[in-house]
Enzyme design. Structure first.
Site, PDB file in Angstrom:
ATOM      1  N   GLU A  80       0.889  -1.173   0.000  1.00 34.22           N
ATOM      2  CA  GLU A  80       0.000   0.000   0.000  1.00 34.22           C
ATOM      3  C   GLU A  80       0.924   1.219   0.000  1.00 34.22           C
ATOM      4  O   GLU A  80       1.432   1.603   1.056  1.00 34.22           O
ATOM      5  CB  GLU A  80      -0.881   0.013   1.256  1.00 34.22           C
ATOM      6  CG  GLU A  80      -1.857  -1.136   1.362  1.00 34.22           C
ATOM      7  CD  GLU A  80      -3.034  -1.004   0.415  1.00 34.22           C
ATOM      8  OE1 GLU A  80      -3.136   0.010  -0.297  1.00 34.22           O
ATOM      9  OE2 GLU A  80      -3.847  -1.937   0.379  1.00 34.22           O
ATOM     10  N   CYS A  91      -2.263   9.175   2.194  1.00 36.33           N
ATOM     11  CA  CYS A  91      -1.999   8.606   0.865  1.00 36.33           C
ATOM     12  C   CYS A  91      -3.167   8.896  -0.077  1.00 36.33           C
ATOM     13  O   CYS A  91      -2.970   9.088  -1.272  1.00 36.33           O
ATOM     14  CB  CYS A  91      -1.765   7.111   0.981  1.00 36.33           C
ATOM     15  SG  CYS A  91      -3.052   6.268   1.909  1.00 36.33           S
TER      16      CYS A  91
HETATM   17  P1  NAP Z   1       8.325   5.172   4.617  1.00 38.41           P
HETATM   18  O1  NAP Z   1       9.490   6.041   4.846  1.00 38.41           O
HETATM   19  O2  NAP Z   1       8.323   4.301   3.434  1.00 38.41           O
HETATM   20  O3  NAP Z   1       8.169   4.296   5.935  1.00 38.41           O
HETATM   21  C1  NAP Z   1       7.153   3.328   6.053  1.00 38.41           C
HETATM   22  C2  NAP Z   1       7.704   2.168   6.841  1.00 38.41           C
HETATM   23  O4  NAP Z   1       8.672   1.492   6.031  1.00 38.41           O
HETATM   24  C3  NAP Z   1       8.427   2.562   8.125  1.00 38.41           C
HETATM   25  O5  NAP Z   1       8.192   1.587   9.106  1.00 38.41           O
HETATM   26  C4  NAP Z   1       9.877   2.574   7.708  1.00 38.41           C
HETATM   27  O6  NAP Z   1      10.769   2.396   8.760  1.00 38.41           O
HETATM   28  C5  NAP Z   1       9.910   1.402   6.751  1.00 38.41           C
HETATM   29  N1  NAP Z   1      10.977   1.456   5.759  1.00 38.41           N
HETATM   30  C6  NAP Z   1      11.513   2.538   5.164  1.00 38.41           C
HETATM   31  N2  NAP Z   1      12.441   2.162   4.264  1.00 38.41           N
HETATM   32  C7  NAP Z   1      12.495   0.809   4.306  1.00 38.41           C
HETATM   33  C8  NAP Z   1      13.244  -0.168   3.601  1.00 38.41           C
HETATM   34  N3  NAP Z   1      14.121   0.164   2.676  1.00 38.41           N
HETATM   35  N4  NAP Z   1      13.041  -1.478   3.896  1.00 38.41           N
HETATM   36  C9  NAP Z   1      12.128  -1.825   4.821  1.00 38.41           C
HETATM   37  N5  NAP Z   1      11.382  -0.939   5.508  1.00 38.41           N
HETATM   38  C10 NAP Z   1      11.551   0.354   5.257  1.00 38.41           C
HETATM   39  O7  NAP Z   1       6.990   5.989   4.545  1.00 38.41           O
HETATM   40  P2  NAP Z   1       6.464   7.074   5.560  1.00 38.41           P
HETATM   41  O8  NAP Z   1       7.173   8.344   5.277  1.00 38.41           O
HETATM   42  O9  NAP Z   1       6.486   6.565   6.950  1.00 38.41           O
HETATM   43  O10 NAP Z   1       4.928   7.158   5.141  1.00 38.41           O
HETATM   44  C11 NAP Z   1       4.479   7.972   4.128  1.00 38.41           C
HETATM   45  C12 NAP Z   1       4.223   7.191   2.860  1.00 38.41           C
HETATM   46  O11 NAP Z   1       3.306   6.147   3.100  1.00 38.41           O
HETATM   47  C13 NAP Z   1       3.588   8.070   1.820  1.00 38.41           C
HETATM   48  O12 NAP Z   1       4.133   7.804   0.564  1.00 38.41           O
HETATM   49  C14 NAP Z   1       2.130   7.645   1.862  1.00 38.41           C
HETATM   50  O13 NAP Z   1       1.408   7.942   0.715  1.00 38.41           O
HETATM   51  C15 NAP Z   1       2.264   6.196   2.138  1.00 38.41           C
HETATM   52  N6  NAP Z   1       1.024   5.637   2.682  1.00 38.41           N
HETATM   53  C16 NAP Z   1       0.276   4.788   1.906  1.00 38.41           C
HETATM   54  C17 NAP Z   1      -0.929   4.286   2.379  1.00 38.41           C
HETATM   55  C18 NAP Z   1      -1.779   3.351   1.553  1.00 38.41           C
HETATM   56  O14 NAP Z   1      -2.658   2.720   2.124  1.00 38.41           O
HETATM   57  N7  NAP Z   1      -1.558   3.202   0.275  1.00 38.41           N
HETATM   58  C19 NAP Z   1      -1.373   4.660   3.639  1.00 38.41           C
HETATM   59  C20 NAP Z   1      -0.598   5.531   4.387  1.00 38.41           C
HETATM   60  C21 NAP Z   1       0.603   6.004   3.896  1.00 38.41           C
HETATM   61  P3  NAP Z   1      11.576   3.626   9.401  1.00 38.41           P
HETATM   62  O15 NAP Z   1      10.580   4.564   9.952  1.00 38.41           O
HETATM   63  O16 NAP Z   1      12.409   2.970  10.436  1.00 38.41           O
HETATM   64  O17 NAP Z   1      12.371   4.223   8.277  1.00 38.41           O
END
Ligand code: NAP
Length: 458
Positions: A232, A266
């Site tokens: 997602e 998102c």
């Molecule tokens: P993010 O930086 O991708 O982090 C999300 C999760 O992934 C965190 O637990 C993060 O850990 C982990 N993570 C980051 N890089 C990783 C990697 N290379 N390998 C494994 N895990 C990794 O995203 P965010 O800034 O927290 O959230 C915002 C994003 O989420 C936006 O793009 C938003 O649109 C999207 N989102 C999508 C939905 C949907 O349902 N489609 C819903 C909500 C949000 P750390 O914090 O330790 O880095």
């Protein structure tokens, strides 16, 4: 390195929590695997009773947990409390419907497959890892955990590093409701440690809600190990307004669609696409509402926009806006970082976007809207689809042919007509293109992490 809660409103450090050691991670994976052996032998009725009890516990703590969410990631307090209630509702929904969703089917005419009878049924996969974001720190996790546990799976949570207190709350929630110890366990680890957990043979599948780069990384590791994944990811949803629409209602709804959760959603309507015939009327109302939003301390119930969750997130957003302005975008309101402490960004509307601006392709994760003027439904659709993302979409028109044409041709996982995108537990939720794959919520969500077993009897 420790995990830290930094209050984004005043930049103070609220709590520092040690990460789990490799030994602790090992212990927690083992607990989840052992709990899974017990859980798959329980009945739907038993799990439903535990899930209802956990939902009651969650709801009893709605006020204090709401405050914790707001202090950890900055969303306005009423939205934090509403998130807790929404999560409790989803837990009850799956408690009440899991059995029906996982009933499987009997083949009506088994002679066609040379059988006396043939049918399907769903079984749990085992331990599922959930990698989750901070923007809805309880809801995102619960919309995975409630169906997963009701199906008989157990869960491991790797929450975003800036919301460790939410992670610790969720670590015990299901056990407090009565689920066997270890049914749901938080791992306090960094993104760099996730690959190793996915590779663990006891972990059967992974779901990630987060950014595109994180999604690519998790999916490729899961692919290497041939494990199921659901992604997602981000979105840059179009919000289209055509001449037959109720323009004032569309303008006030667009403000909500863009700025809910401080604009860090998102499914926010990020690109507002407006027909030329009503462009001036719509834009005047939209800009006025955006300008009048009350920005401030999110613990104040009057506040509509709080700070962004992190300094990096705020600075990334400011860079996207600055890039567009440098290349000629017109600032209709906002466009700056307010003075003072906290990771605030002024509610912003930009027009005059051109393809060379990063904002046209990249996701703006904060209260920044872009407005596009179009001259036909065809052009509106072209702009709507001019993105790598495909999460959801909204179209405002009372013309039934236009509605039909848009809902058939927009490249997105959902279309909301004369409204804004909201996630409902009764409706499947998920995207296409770079917004990911798989579905959460509804019957489809609980089936993602199950083995659909086919039985043929001579
Ligand atoms: P993010 O930086 O991708 O982090 C999300 C999760 O992934 C965190 O637990 C993060 O850990 C982990 N993570 C980051 N890089 C990783 C990697 N290379 N390998 C494994 N895990 C990794 O995203 P965010 O800034 O927290 O959230 C915002 C994003 O989420 C936006 O793009 C938003 O649109 C999207 N989102 C999508 C939905 C949907 O349902 N489609 C819903 C909500 C949000 P750390 O914090 O330790 O880095």
């Amino acid at each position: 390195m420790s995990l830290v809660t930094v209050n984004p409103t005043n930049e103070s450090t609220e709590m520092v929590i040690d990460r789990h050691t490799p030994e602790e991670v090992e212990q927690r994976i083992a607990q989840a695997a052992q709990a899974g052996v017990k859980l798959r032998k329980t009945t739907f009725a038993q799990r439903a009773a535990w899930m209802h009890a956990a939902a009651d516990i969650l709801e009893q703590q709605a006020e204090e947990l709401g405050e914790l969410i707001t202090i950890e990631m900055g969303k306005p307090i009423q939205q934090s409390v509403a998130e807790v209630h929404k999560s409790a509702n989803a837990m009850r929904f799956y408690a009440d419907h899991a059995e029906e969703f996982l009933a499987g089917e009997q083949l009506e005419d088994p002679a066609k497959v040379n059988a006396s009878s043939a049918w399907t049924f769903y079984q749990p996969l085992g331990v599922v890892l959930a990698v989750m974001p901070w923007n809805y720190p309880i809801w995102q996790v619960v919309r995975f955990a409630a169906p997963a546990l009701m199906a008989g799976n157990t869960g491991l949570l790797k929450h975003a590093s800036n919301v460790p207190q939410a992670a610790l709350f969720l670590d015990t929630l299901f056990e407090r409701g009565g689920f066997p110890a270890g049914s749901f366990r938080a791992l306090l680890i960094g993104g760099g440690d996730v690959a190793q957990v996915i590779a663990d043979p006891r972990v059967k599948a992974v779901t990630l809600t987060g950014s595109e780069p994180a999604g690519r990384s998790v999916a490729s590791v899961a692919g290497d190990h041939i494990k199921k994944s659901v992604l997602e990811l981000g979105g840059s949803d179009p919000f289209v307004v055509m001449p037959s629409a109720d323009v004032q209602a569309a303008a006030s709804t667009a403000v909500l669609a863009r700025t809910n959760n401080n604009g860090q959603s998102c499914i926010a309507g990020k690109r507002i696409i407006v027909h030329a015939d009503i462009y001036d009327e719509f834009t005047a109302a939209f800009v006025e509402h955006m300008t009048n939003l009350k920005v401030g301390n999110p613990l104040d119930p009057q506040t509509q926009i709080g700070p962004l969750a992190t300094r990096d997130g705020r600075d990334d957003l400011a860079e996207l806006v600055d890039d567009a302005v440098r290349k000629g975008a017109e600032v209709l309101t906002g466009g700056y970082i307010p003075e003072g402490a906290g990771y605030f960004y002024a509610p912003t509307v930009l027009a005059g976007l051109t393809d060379d601006m990063r904002l046209v392709q990249e996701e703006a994760f904060g209260p920044v809207a872009t407005v596009y003027k179009v001259h036909s439904a065809e052009e509106a659709l072209e702009v709507a689809n001019q993105t790598e993302f495909g999460l959801s979409s909204a179209v405002w028109t009372t013309n039934v042919e236009e509605q039909e044409w848009f809902l058939r041709n927009v490249e997105a996982g959902a279309v909301f007509i004369n409204g804004m995108t909201v996630s409902y537990q009764e409706l499947p939720f998920g995207g296409i293109k770079n917004s990911g794959y798989g579905r959460e919520l509804a019957a489809e969500g609980i089936r993602e992490f199950c083995n659909l077993k086919t039985v043929w009897r001579a």
